[in-house]
Design a protein around this motif. Structure first.
Motif: not given
Length: 176
Positions: A69-94
């Motif tokens: 159920a968690c994987q399904d929820k994550a897949t749906q959240a990824l599709k609808d854009g509701s996961l916490p999101t950060s913009d990144v450029v290749s020179s950033d550190s993560v």
């Protein structure tokens, strides 16, 4: 002029009361009236994103049924854009951080990006028990080529088949 024991005790009491007042004021001002014990933080460059677990079973291991159920929820959240999101450029550190209660249980973090020699999965934090910070890695080493990279943080004992909590974050690659 010397201070007697009563004066020192009075000054100490004022300091303690003042510190408690400031601490309570900060908690109220930030709308945090209760300690939140299960958080993960994704840090990209100079910005951070804090999240509650997407999958959580009130501190008990997540059963196999709940994991699906968690994987399904994550897949749906990824599709609808509701996961916490950060913009990144290749020179950033993560990097990834967790709250002390999560660190006490043990945790690890990884991305679905990286070199093909690592199978397209890159570790941000190997299993750790105690430390609350993964350290920072160069974004260009952990991103995938699609422009969207999923970061997964897992709380649990490495010897158990079932995690306690799972967080998902999304990194969106921007032009440098």
């Amino acid at each position: 002029m010397s201070l007697n024991a009563r004066a020192i005790a009075a000054i100490g009491a004022v300091v303690v009361v003042g510190a408690a007042t400031v601490g309570t004021s900060v908690a109220i001002a930030s709308d945090q009236t209760a300690h939140i014990s299960h958080q993960a933080t994704l840090t990209v460059g100079n910005s951070s994103t804090v999240a509650e677990p997407l999958c959580w079973n009130n501190g008990s291991p997540i059963t196999e049924d709940l994991q699906q159920a968690c994987q399904d929820k994550a897949t749906q959240a990824l599709k609808d854009g509701s996961l916490p999101t950060s913009d990144v450029v290749s020179s950033d550190s993560v990097g990834v951080g967790v709250s002390p209660n999560v660190a006490k249980s043990g945790w690890w973090a990884f991305t679905n990006g990286g070199s093909s020699s690592s199978g397209g999965r890159t570790s941000l934090a190997s299993y750790a028990k105690g430390p609350t910070w993964s350290g920072a890695q160069q974004a260009n080493k952990v991103l995938n080529a699609s422009g969207t990279t999923l970061v997964t943080v897992v709380e649990g004992d490495k010897n158990s088949d079932n995690p306690i909590a799972v967080w998902y974050f999304q990194l969106k690659t921007q032009d440098s």
